[in-house]
Write a protein that holds these residues in place. Structure first.
Motif, PDB file in Angstrom:
ATOM      1  N   SER A  47       0.736  -1.375   0.149  1.00 47.62           N
ATOM      2  CA  SER A  47       0.349   0.333   0.201  1.00 47.62           C
ATOM      3  C   SER A  47       0.596   0.806   0.236  1.00 47.62           C
ATOM      4  O   SER A  47       0.472   2.165  -0.822  1.00 47.62           O
ATOM      5  N   VAL A  48       2.070   1.178   0.075  1.00 51.72           N
ATOM      6  CA  VAL A  48       2.567   1.931   0.753  1.00 51.72           C
ATOM      7  C   VAL A  48       3.608   2.264  -0.294  1.00 51.72           C
ATOM      8  O   VAL A  48       3.743   3.948  -0.792  1.00 51.72           O
ATOM      9  N   GLU A  49       3.765   1.338  -1.114  1.00 58.08           N
ATOM     10  CA  GLU A  49       4.532   1.779  -2.465  1.00 58.08           C
ATOM     11  C   GLU A  49       3.903   2.048  -3.155  1.00 58.08           C
ATOM     12  O   GLU A  49       4.437   3.006  -3.878  1.00 58.08           O
ATOM     13  N   LEU A  50       2.277   2.297  -3.691  1.00 53.89           N
ATOM     14  CA  LEU A  50       1.877   2.645  -4.737  1.00 53.89           C
ATOM     15  C   LEU A  50       1.391   4.290  -3.962  1.00 53.89           C
ATOM     16  O   LEU A  50       1.730   4.538  -5.077  1.00 53.89           O
ATOM     17  N   LEU A  51       0.979   4.218  -3.085  1.00 50.91           N
ATOM     18  CA  LEU A  51       1.179   5.316  -2.647  1.00 50.91           C
ATOM     19  C   LEU A  51       2.164   5.883  -2.904  1.00 50.91           C
ATOM     20  O   LEU A  51       1.810   7.618  -3.587  1.00 50.91           O
ATOM     21  N   GLY A 101      11.168   5.156   0.937  1.00 53.41           N
ATOM     22  CA  GLY A 101      10.989   6.395   2.184  1.00 53.41           C
ATOM     23  C   GLY A 101      11.535   7.844   1.944  1.00 53.41           C
ATOM     24  O   GLY A 101      11.175   9.001   2.160  1.00 53.41           O
ATOM     25  N   ALA A 102      12.586   8.098   1.164  1.00 53.50           N
ATOM     26  CA  ALA A 102      13.922   8.863   1.277  1.00 53.50           C
ATOM     27  C   ALA A 102      12.634   9.937   0.569  1.00 53.50           C
ATOM     28  O   ALA A 102      13.003  10.894   0.293  1.00 53.50           O
ATOM     29  N   MET A 111      10.011  14.025  -2.122  1.00 55.53           N
ATOM     30  CA  MET A 111       8.536  14.841  -2.855  1.00 55.53           C
ATOM     31  C   MET A 111       7.910  15.770  -2.447  1.00 55.53           C
ATOM     32  O   MET A 111       7.847  16.791  -2.703  1.00 55.53           O
ATOM     33  N   VAL A 112       7.351  15.003  -1.171  1.00 55.05           N
ATOM     34  CA  VAL A 112       6.420  16.091  -0.016  1.00 55.05           C
ATOM     35  C   VAL A 112       7.015  17.161   0.059  1.00 55.05           C
ATOM     36  O   VAL A 112       6.639  18.354  -0.069  1.00 55.05           O
ATOM     37  N   ILE A 152       4.697  12.310   4.696  1.00 55.15           N
ATOM     38  CA  ILE A 152       6.091  12.804   5.072  1.00 55.15           C
ATOM     39  C   ILE A 152       6.037  11.568   6.501  1.00 55.15           C
ATOM     40  O   ILE A 152       7.646  11.273   6.610  1.00 55.15           O
ATOM     41  N   THR A 153       5.405  11.370   7.039  1.00 50.40           N
ATOM     42  CA  THR A 153       5.398  10.401   8.496  1.00 50.40           C
ATOM     43  C   THR A 153       6.046   9.158   7.773  1.00 50.40           C
ATOM     44  O   THR A 153       6.533   8.000   8.877  1.00 50.40           O
ATOM     45  N   ILE A 154       4.542   8.970   6.998  1.00 51.17           N
ATOM     46  CA  ILE A 154       4.984   7.779   6.428  1.00 51.17           C
ATOM     47  C   ILE A 154       6.583   7.010   5.726  1.00 51.17           C
ATOM     48  O   ILE A 154       7.152   6.394   6.123  1.00 51.17           O
ATOM     49  N   GLY A 155       7.027   8.229   5.220  1.00 51.26           N
ATOM     50  CA  GLY A 155       8.184   8.314   4.021  1.00 51.26           C
ATOM     51  C   GLY A 155       9.105   8.467   5.527  1.00 51.26           C
ATOM     52  O   GLY A 155       9.942   6.860   5.453  1.00 51.26           O
ATOM     53  N   GLY A 156       9.204   8.683   6.537  1.00 46.86           N
ATOM     54  CA  GLY A 156      10.092   8.796   7.699  1.00 46.86           C
ATOM     55  C   GLY A 156       9.924   7.395   8.265  1.00 46.86           C
ATOM     56  O   GLY A 156      10.876   7.044   8.673  1.00 46.86           O
ATOM     57  N   SER A 157       8.921   7.517   8.273  1.00 48.23           N
ATOM     58  CA  SER A 157       8.278   5.947   9.466  1.00 48.23           C
ATOM     59  C   SER A 157       9.303   4.668   8.906  1.00 48.23           C
ATOM     60  O   SER A 157      10.190   4.040   8.773  1.00 48.23           O
TER      61      SER A 157
END
Lengths: 318, 293, 251
Positions: A240-244, A284-285, A290-291, B100-105
């Motif tokens: 799910s995170v990968e899709l995001l 993650g990075a 991006m954000v 961003i917090t998911i990315g950080g996690s």
């Protein structure tokens, strides 16, 4: 014929020409995944980019589609062409029902609730061993066939998957440019103003949630029939995170951006074989970068950046 | 169903529940000060356990010295996270903050995997493994450590929020950030504080639970989510309600695992989470309040 | 057209509106005035379905619409604008108005995705109608500009064009002149009169007394959550209670 259509046809021609340029079967296989991921990213993007509603549970809908198709065909001997729409209808119906209570929530709470929903589905895939085979997976899922043509090679699958993906791109582009797409963007920009103009924001959000679940389910069915084997590990929270990540990198609210994000995230690990397993660091990075630096995604962010650079140059000369 | 067995479930549920409570309070503190649900909360829990291990094994420190070092480093990383990821955000919309917090996690999780590998590790219990009989059930000394330390932290927390200036300022931020800013409270500092406190609490939770459950680079996900569930049951309170929420969750999970099936154990937390969010988003004990959702 | 009876609104112990009743005649321009904190915007939010009142009823064309959501009211012919204009900032000006025509079209998810012939012709009709409203409000030249980039004054006109696209029977405007310069205000006054000439009933909350006295057929004065007076601008100007409320009790 308008510009959008020309753009789409150019894109489609480019994609369909790839097999002529590449001979390697392995890369073909990767491109099949790019297609599946593109569908999924577009499904999520409709929800996140157009309606402004986050979901961290779409891997669950993807998995549900895959399992429904897989079980109906492998265990009960259905034809994949029957299993796929039935799975999509079930998943869409389920999403529609969950949609009403879940989309009442906003922002962080919606993220957590969809995450919980996805994990419950993941646990169900793992635990209903009698149906799904549990953690060791479900095998023997038949390939899709049209008459005597069975889609059993990477090249054939490429054409199968990409005809679905291209079809989906065309339909979602149409949708995005229609009254529904406008209404979605309106709800995203100012929900109260949209309501005052007669848009039932809640129903619209639920419909899009269901539609994006249907798209995920179809991608899941196709995944099951091309892989012929599925296991819960492919449908967890990480996916799910990968899709995001795909959607955010490509650009919220950009259909071609979803393709770009999906292609990047699918191809990158292949090129970074050595860094395998550590791709989550990169995800993650990338998400954070991006954000922070390009919240509009690559598709719009890169041109923005170039324009800025050019302006600076121009400024210096002046 | 025997009474002894039931008691056993409840007792072990209480200690996992205490862990959930600590993590949940961490969620609530940040949420109340900033309106952010910190998806990286669980990673600080993981860092607590893994760093303790690092100081024990690589630096050969004794346990009593390794623990404070681990807490200090996790807290520092919490601080760093706020400074580098949260504060510079130009468009702090909820979706961006979630992302961003998911990315950080996942970044923290990935780096930990790079550092420590994928193996599961054990931390020695704080004081022996001799079971203690309680009624017809038994508990480990570590259970007592967990309950004791949790109580201590909750008491310290209460003291901080109600009897110190910075704690009161933090509460003011929770009630109304704008008004707090207007009366001269440095809101950004309070946001940083909230990250410091909650990463410290998270790491303590991770340390005290590690001897019981082992630890690995990816334990933060589940622990974090369950801590969040505890906070939701408690209506995002940074006090008693979340503690009760954690204990309820811990006991239900332990009973569910014992009486129904251990495979579905993890699902219990999420079913409760969804039910609460759907039916009582203000928490089990809170009064109806629409702005929470 | 619009009938409000016995509206009371209590926010956590504070009574914002108390037993307010009035009725608005079709084709009138009615101004709702009163000092700050009189409850004008609260009243608007209740009538337009954004808040649900503690008690009392709202009747639109003799149908009780109390507690109906705003989207339902729009379909019944009531639309509103906001004090701090609520534009769809990411869309073009034309698209903003096209959203206003949402209720005038009906293609569903499937028809839109497949670009069925009828949804295409519907889309064309929407575009033509939207252009017409841009022309009516005098901002046609901005059609392709992103709404987030236009000036506040033009944004106000856009919001009105968008509301008119719903083809309402009644339009509520919350402080339409706020933030406008005097030339823009003059234009607005003329625009409001032209809207009335289309047969649309207009209700506005406004602080600009010159504007209100100039264009309104009737006025409703609120003070501290209660109705203080009602009448023609002439009557209101001579009403001693109103004068006292605005200037404070001098005597």
């Amino acid at each position: 014929m308008n510009r959008d259509m020309i753009k789409f046809l150019g894109f489609a021609a480019l994609i369909l020409a790839v097999p002529f340029a590449l001979s390697g079967g392995y890369l073909m296989n990767v491109l099949v995944f790019v297609g599946i991921h593109t569908m999924l990213a577009i499904g999520l993007n409709l929800l996140l980019g157009y309606a402004g509603q986050i979901s961290l549970g779409h891997a669950g809908f993807f998995g549900l589609g895959a399992y429904l198709s897989g079980i109906l065909t492998a265990t009960y001997g259905w034809n994949p062409w029957l299993a796929m729409p039935l799975a999509a209808a079930v998943v869409g119906g389920l999403a529609f029902l969950i949609g009403f209570p879940i989309l009442k929530l906003k922002g962080h709470y919606l993220a957590m609730a969809t995450l919980g929903m996805g994990i419950i589905m993941y646990i169900t895939f793992n635990e209903t061993i009698g149906l799904t085979g549990g953690p060791s997976g479900l095998s023997g899922i038949p390939n899709i066939a049209i008459g005597s043509l069975t889609f059993d090679s990477d090249k054939k699958n490429f054409y199968l998957i990409w005809s679905f993906t291209l079809g989906m791109i065309l339909l979602t582009l149409n949708l995005a440019n229609s009254r529904i797409g406008r209404a979605l963007r309106a709800v995203h920009d100012s929900e109260v103003a949209a309501q005052v103009l007669g848009i039932n924001a809640r129903l619209l959000k639920v419909q899009i949630f269901a539609l994006s679940a249907v798209i995920s389910s179809i991608a899941g069915s196709l995944y099951a029939h091309t892989m012929t084997f599925i296991s819960p590990a492919s449908f967890g929270f990480n996916f799910s995170v990968e899709l995001l990540t795909m959607v955010v990198i490509g650009g919220l609210g950009s259909i071609y951006g979803s393709f770009l994000g999906a292609a990047l995230l699918t191809l990158l690990p292949e090129f970074l074989r050595a860094a395998q397993d550590y791709d989550i660091i990169i995800y993650g990075a990338m998400l954070m970068m991006m954000v922070m630096f390009m919240p509009r995604g690559l598709v719009r962010g890169v041109p923005d950046l170039l324009r800025k650079l050019l302006k600076k140059r121009g400024g210096k000369h002046a | 169903m025997q009474f002894d067995q039931l008691l056993q479930y409840v007792l072990s549920g209480l200690s996992t529940g205490a862990i959930y409570a600590l993590i949940g309070i961490g969620f609530s503190i940040i949420y109340n000060a900033t309106g952010i649900i910190n998806f990286a909360q669980g990673e600080f829990v993981m860092l607590g356990g893994m760093l303790t291990l690092l100081f024990l094994d690589s630096c050969k420190l004794p346990l009593w010295a390794a623990i404070p070092c681990a807490i200090a480093v996790s807290t520092a990383s919490g601080m760093l996270f706020e400074r580098l990821a949260i504060r510079p955000l130009r468009q702090p919309t909820p979706i961006n903050l979630v992302i961003i917090t998911i990315g950080g996690s996942i970044l923290i999780r990935g780096l930990s995997m790079l550092l420590w590998g994928k193996d599961t590790h054990a931390i020695p219990p704080f004081s022996g493994e001799e079971p203690i009989a309680v009624g017809g059930a038994t508990i480990l000394p570590q259970h007592i450590w967990i309950l004791g330390i949790t109580l201590l932290i909750i008491a310290a927390n209460k003291f901080y929020f109600y009897h110190t200036i910075s704690g009161k300022a933090m509460r003011a931020c929770a009630y109304n950030r704008r008004a707090a800013g207007l009366v001269g409270i440095d809101v950004r500092r309070m946001v940083l504080f909230s990250f410091i406190i909650s990463s410290a609490m998270g790491s303590v939770a991770g340390i005290i639970v590690a001897p019981l459950t082992m630890t690995a680079y990816d334990v933060g996900v589940m622990l974090g989510l369950k801590g969040f569930c505890a906070a939701i049951i408690g209506g995002m309170s940074s006090g008693g309600a979340t503690v009760v929420g954690g204990l309820i969750l811990g006991i239900l999970e332990s009973l569910g695992a014992g009486l129904i099936s251990s495979g579905y154990k993890d699902a219990i937390a999420f079913i409760i989470l969804l039910l609460i969010l759907f039916i009582r988003p203000q928490g089990l004990f809170g009064k109806a309040q629409s702005e929470r959702v | 057209m619009l009938e409000v009876s016995g509206i009371t609104q209590i926010f956590g112990g504070v009574t914002a509106l108390e037993d307010v009743s009035f009725s608005i005649k079709k084709g009138d321009i009615t101004g709702v005035i009163g000092p700050n904190g009189a409850g004008k915007t609260t009243l608007f939010n209740i009538i337009s379905g954004i808040y649900t009142q503690s008690s009392g009823h709202v009747l639109l064309n003799n149908v009780d619409v109390s507690g109906q959501p705003p989207e339902k009211l729009a379909r019944l012919g009531m639309v509103r604008t906001f004090q701090n204009i609520e534009l769809f900032g990411g869309m073009t000006v034309l698209e903003n108005v096209m959203v206003g025509l949402h209720t005038k079209s009906s293609s569903g998810l499937l028809a839109c995705s497949l670009r069925m012939p009828w949804s295409r012709s519907e889309e064309l009709n929407i575009r033509t109608a939207a252009l017409k409203w841009l022309e009516f409000t005098g901002i046609s030249e901005l059609a392709e500009v992103t709404a987030g980039n236009i000036s506040f004054g033009k944004g106000r006109l856009l919001e009105i064009a968008r509301a008119l696209a719903v083809e309402p029977g009644i339009i509520l405007m919350d402080e339409p002149a706020a933030g406008l310069n005097s030339r823009e205000t003059l234009g607005l006054a003329r625009l409001i009169q032209r809207i009335r000439d289309l047969g649309i009933t207009v209700v506005l909350v406004e602080h600009d007394m010159d504007l209100v006295m100039d264009i309104c057929d009737r006025l409703l004065v609120l003070n501290l959550g209660r109705k203080l007076a009602e009448g023609t601008p002439q009557e209101i100007q001579e009403n001693r209670e109103v004068i006292a409320a605005y200037l404070g009790d001098a005597d």
